[in-house]
Structures are given as structure tokens and as C-alpha cells.
Design an enzyme around this catalytic site. Structure first.
Site, PDB file in Angstrom:
ATOM      1  N   ASP A 195      -7.220  51.266 -34.644  1.00 34.52           N
ATOM      2  CA  ASP A 195      -6.105  50.397 -35.028  1.00 34.52           C
ATOM      3  C   ASP A 195      -6.340  48.992 -34.480  1.00 34.52           C
ATOM      4  OD1 ASP A 195      -3.739  49.244 -35.743  1.00 34.52           O
ATOM      5  OD2 ASP A 195      -2.482  50.415 -34.357  1.00 34.52           O
TER       6      ASP A 195
ATOM      7  N   LYS B 282      -4.195  42.811 -33.243  1.00 44.27           N
ATOM      8  CA  LYS B 282      -3.852  43.043 -31.840  1.00 44.27           C
ATOM      9  C   LYS B 282      -4.619  42.067 -30.957  1.00 44.27           C
ATOM     10  CE  LYS B 282      -2.762  47.988 -32.040  1.00 44.27           C
ATOM     11  NZ  LYS B 282      -1.357  47.871 -31.658  1.00 44.27           N
TER      12      LYS B 282
ATOM     13  N   ASP C 120      -5.915  56.156 -31.345  1.00 41.25           N
ATOM     14  CA  ASP C 120      -4.752  56.131 -32.222  1.00 41.25           C
ATOM     15  C   ASP C 120      -4.757  57.282 -33.241  1.00 41.25           C
ATOM     16  OD1 ASP C 120      -2.314  54.852 -32.561  1.00 41.25           O
ATOM     17  OD2 ASP C 120      -3.059  53.511 -34.129  1.00 41.25           O
TER      18      ASP C 120
ATOM     19  N   GLU D 161       1.216  50.475 -38.859  1.00 36.67           N
ATOM     20  CA  GLU D 161       0.492  51.226 -39.899  1.00 36.67           C
ATOM     21  C   GLU D 161       0.697  52.732 -39.790  1.00 36.67           C
ATOM     22  OE1 GLU D 161      -0.775  50.467 -37.084  1.00 36.67           O
ATOM     23  OE2 GLU D 161      -1.619  52.409 -36.551  1.00 36.67           O
TER      24      GLU D 161
ATOM     25  N   ARG E 264       3.310  54.624 -39.320  1.00 41.07           N
ATOM     26  CA  ARG E 264       4.427  55.162 -40.102  1.00 41.07           C
ATOM     27  C   ARG E 264       4.092  55.197 -41.594  1.00 41.07           C
ATOM     28  NH1 ARG E 264       8.257  50.684 -37.674  1.00 41.07           N
ATOM     29  NH2 ARG E 264       6.759  50.951 -36.005  1.00 41.07           N
TER      30      ARG E 264
END
Ligand code: BES
Ligand code: ZN
Ligand code: ZN
Length: 475
Positions: free
Chosen positions: A249, A256, A267, A328, A330
Site C-alpha cells: 500500500d 504515503k 497490508d 483502498e 475498503r
């Protein structure tokens, strides 16, 4: 590591937990001689110079009614210390833990020992000298009985599954990506006779699983949705377990910053948890059906990547405005939950390293749990309590659902600013579970650690496997 249950103390070092008022401990002769106070976190090695095994005392703190959590931390400390002191064969004395039956204490002791002793050196030419490997463990009881033996055997299967989850978690994202994790699932399924189905990007597109495809669009390594099916001929119920499997991620275009991306190979922990639970269930054979759904995607940046403000059409008919490409998980879960419902389950439980807000709220001590069915949520909390994994409920109130309002689509993928991040994420997931009983576990804080906790010095912890196997078996 070889691990056996025995009534003999034929080991190099014996780990003995003891409390401050040590009157009833058989090993207090060592404790008193060594002025050992048995404070929480205190250890003391008593060497016997070749006459019998050495003894490593570990403090349980003040009271005889110590908690399971304290017992497990003491075991973790003792077993790790034994390894660092360069012993190869550790013995661990099973204590009478208040609130546990003896066979439960055997299982918990076995799990703590095997999970703590696991060392990840798949990418080293040589194990570092300060990270010594234990090669044998003896779980020691006064007298062997059938219930203890049975419990021990199960604990071996569960511990191995926990370590499988951790191996998946710790594998770098350059080797573990959607297709390679799907291949691992297929291999595991073949070994344990589970049915395994892999949906590739073309099949996902056919099913209009557009949210998982959007998340994975920026990566050259396309999404996969894997189902692992365990079926029992006499099963009356079907449980679906769903896992977030974002193999890396970056945050996508909502990139990030440095310091927040480094551990994002983890992740995929939710999907690794589901993988591991299915591996254990296939061996323990409870009388229910269990279907695991792994939503696998890599959240990267490229000319094909999705953007904030994109609007995605889901198979449920709901249109979703992307509020932030870093939310992302969800989106991956939206399609995975929808897919889970096609199996007509009696309940769905999902697992995800979903929100940073969860880490802020609960740290690494416990996972957050939310859902649409109180009984389901309470039963998972209870089994977690039994095995020493802690869960804490957060309120999924209707008001939070209003926070997902979008001006342009049916819903937005996130709430208002950073408010109640863990709850608004769960409120989003709820839109995709329909009327099915459902619980959601946010494992963002517990799945990986940077300092010792959950039998892990650093890296993936395998958190949740023990709770869920116990829960499935007690259903
Ligand atoms: N994978 C992260 C959540 C996370 C953070 C897990 C830290 C483990 C440790 C998730 O995809 C994420 O980035 N969520 C965002 C959501 C926000 C943009 C609404 C978050 O929590 O900041
Ligand atoms: Zn993210
Ligand atoms: Zn994520």
C-alpha cells in the site's frame, strides 16, 4: 522446531513462571536462593552445572490470580530468553492458570512456545548469532492425560497456521503480490484438500468487481480474488471469512509519506489470516462449512492508477466516489464482501489492516471489532478472551453512516476529515454485506509490531488465527 508433550524434565533449560507470593511453587527453592522477586518482566537463570536442567524463572507479578495475558507475556519472555542464552532444547512448565482448564493451559503454553520460537531468516545467508534458534521444545505437565494430549495436538496445528500467516506477512512485496499469493493459496489448498478458485483480472471485470480492479489498476501485477472452501458433510452452517490483501500500500496518488509506507507489505495481513485459518480448519475438521475470500491487489502509482474523485460502479449497484486513494482497503473489501455473500453464508467475518485511526485508538494491544449483530461480535470477543487475544468493540452507530455522504455519487469512500476513521470505514463496509450477520475486525495495530508483543519481536504477528480457529470450533 520439534515440540512434544511430556511428563519428564529432560531439557537443557526449564522455563518456570512464578508469582511474588511463591508459596505454592515447587521451584521456590531456586527463587528464594536467588532473591528473585518475580516482578512482571523479571527473569533469573539458575544454573545447575550439569546436574539436571537449568531453570529460567520468569516473574508473573503480584497476585496468584494472574491473567492469561500476563501468563502468555511471561512465557514469551522466557522462551525468547532461553533462545538468546543459546539453549537448543527448552522445557516449558505448564502452570495452573486461573480461569483456564488444564488442557486449555496446555494449548496456550504450546502456542506461546512455538510462536515465540519462530525465527524468520528466509532471506539471510546465516542466522545472526544473537538470534539463536531453539531446535526442540518440551511442554511439561505433571501427569499425561488424554484431554491434554488432544489439546496439545490441536495447538500444534494452530501454531503452525499462525507461523504460516507470519511467513506470508513478512515476505517482501516484490515476491508476494496478488498472483503469487493466489498461487500459494492454491498450493496450500492442494496439500490440505480444499477447493480453491482464483479470479484473475479478466474474470473480475466480467463480474463487475470494479472497486478491487480500481485499487490494483496502477500496478502491473493485477488483482486476484481467491476463494478457499472447506466443507463438512454434516455441516448445518456456512461461515465466510474475508481478508484484505493489499500486498503493498503506497497510498496511490494520495501517496504515503516516508515513515508510513515502510511496513505496508504487511497490508495483506487480513488475507493471510484467512489463508491460515483455512489451513488449520482443513486439518481440524469442525462440523461447519468455512469459505475464505482473499481480496488481493497492489496499491501503486502509474498512468493507469485510479485517482481521488473517480467514481466506481459496484456490482451491488452502489456508486462510490473515491475520497482518497489511500483508503483502498475498503474498496478491495467491498467486492470481496459482495462475493462472499454469493455463498449465502450464515455469517461473514472480515479482517483488515484497515485504518491508521485504529492504531491511534487502541495501539497494538487489541484489535477493534464492529458489526451489525451484537451476538456475533460478543462471541468473537469471548473466544479471543479464551485464547488470550483481545478485541475491543467500537460503536457502529447510524450517525456515522451519514458521514459517507457524497455530492456526486451514492456514497463517498471516506468520512469527514479524520473523524472516527475506524468507524466510518466499517460503516462503508456495512453497505456491502446486505442483511447477512457480519463482524469486522480492524487489525491495523495488532497484525504487525516493531517491539515485542504477541509472541513477536518485530514483523508480522499472526494475530487473530488463534481466536478464529477457536471460534469456528466452538460454533
Ligand atoms: N493500510 C492503511 C491503514 C494502516 C495504517 C494499516 C497503519 C496499518 C498501519 C490503509 O489503507 C490507510 O491508509 N487508511 C487511511 C484511510 C484514510 C485515507 C481515510 C488511514 O487510515 O489514514
Ligand atoms: Zn491505504
Ligand atoms: Zn491499506
Amino acid at each position: 522446531m520439534k515440540c512434544s508433550l511430556t511428563d519428564k524434565t529432560d531439557c537443557e533449560v526449564l522455563v518456570v513462571c512464578t508469582w511474588e507470593d511463591k508459596k505454592s511453587v515447587g521451584y521456590n527453592k531456586y527463587a528464594s536462593k536467588q532473591s528473585f522477586e518475580a516482578l512482571i518482566g523479571e527473569t533469573r537463570l539458575v544454573t545447575t552445572k550439569g546436574k539436571g536442567s537449568d531453570v529460567l524463572l520468569v516473574g508473573l507479578g503480584e497476585h496468584k490470580d494472574y491473567s492469561l495475558a500476563r501468563y502468555l507475556s511471561a512465557l514469551e519472555l522466557g522462551v525468547r530468553q532461553a533462545g538468546k542464552l543459546n539453549y537448543k532444547h527448552v522445557g516449558v512448565l505448564v502452570m495452573d492458570v486461573p480461569s483456564l482448564s488444564h488442557d486449555q493451559a496446555v494449548a496456550r503454553t504450546t502456542e506461546a512456545t512455538i510462536i515465540t520460537a519462530r525465527i524468520y531468516d528466509a532471506y539471510r545467508q546465516e542466522t545472526l548469532p544473537e538470534v539463536r534458534k531453539l531446535s526442540r521444545a518440551s511442554i511439561i505437565v505433571n501427569k499425561l492425560n488424554a484431554a491434554d494430549k488432544q489439546s496439545f495436538k490441536q495447538a500444534l496445528v494452530v501454531s503452525e497456521a499462525v507461523n504460516t500467516m507470519r511467513d506470508l506477512q513478512d515476505t517482501p512485496a516484490m515476491e508476494l503480490y496478488p498472483a503469487s499469493m493466489a498461487a500459494e493459496a492454491k498450493k496450500m489448498a492442494a496439500k490440505y484438500k480444499l477447493k480453491c478458485t482464483i479470479l484473475d483480472e479478466k474474470m473480475l471485470a466480467k463480474k463487475k468487481y470494479n472497486t478491487i480492479l480500481a485499487v490494483g489498476a496502477g500496478s502491473s501485477r493485477k488483482p486476484r480474488m481467491v476463494t478457499l472452501e472447506y466443507r463438512h458433510p454434516k455441516a448445518k452452517r456456512t461461515i465466510c471469512l474475508v481478508g484484505k490483501g493489499v500486498t503493498f500500500d503506497t497510498g496511490g496518488y494520495n501517496l504515503k509519506p516516508t515513515g508510513f509506507m515502510e511496513n505496508m507489505k504487511h497490508d495483506m495481513s487480513g488475507s493471510a489470516l484467512v489463508f491460515a485459518v483455512l489451513q488449520a480448519v482443513a486439518q481440524l475438521k469442525p462440523k461447519i462449512n468455512v469459505v475464505g475470500v482473499l481480496g488481493l491487489a497492489e496499491n501503486m502509482i502509474s498512468g493507469d492508477a485510479y485517482r481521488p474523485s473517480d467514481i466506481i460502479r459496484t456490482p451491488a449497484g452502489i456508486t462510490v466516489e473515491v475520497g482518497n486513494t489511500d483508503a483502498e482497503g475498503r474498496l478491495v473489501l467491498a467486492d470481496a464482501l459482495f462475493h462472499a455473500n454469493t455463498f449465502k453464508p450464515d455469517a461473514i467475518v472480515d479482517f483488515a489492516t484497515l485504518t491508521g485511526a485504529c492504531v491511534i485508538a487502541l495501539g497494538s494491544v487489541c484489535s477493534a471489532i464492529l458489526g451489525n449483530d451484537e451476538e456475533l461480535v460478543e462471541s468473537i470477543i469471548a473466544r479471543g478472551h479464551d485464547v488470550g487475544e483481545r478485541l475491543w468493540p467500537l460503536p457502529l452507530l447510524e450517525e456515522y453512516e451519514f458521514d459517507l455522504e457524497s455530492k456526486i455519487a451514492d456514497v463517498k469512500s471516506m468520512g469527514y476529515k479524520r473523524e472516527a476513521g475506524t468507524i466510518t470505514a466499517a460503516a462503508f463496509l456495512k453497505l456491502f454485506v446486505g442483511k447477512t450477520k457480519w463482524a469486522h475486525l480492524d487489525i491495523a495495530g495488532t497484525a504487525m509490531v516493531e517491539r515485542p508483543r504477541h509472541f513477536t519481536e518485530w514483523g508480522g504477528t499472526g494475530w487473530g488465527v488463534r481466536t478464529m480457529v477457536e471460534w469456528l470450533q466452538k460454533l
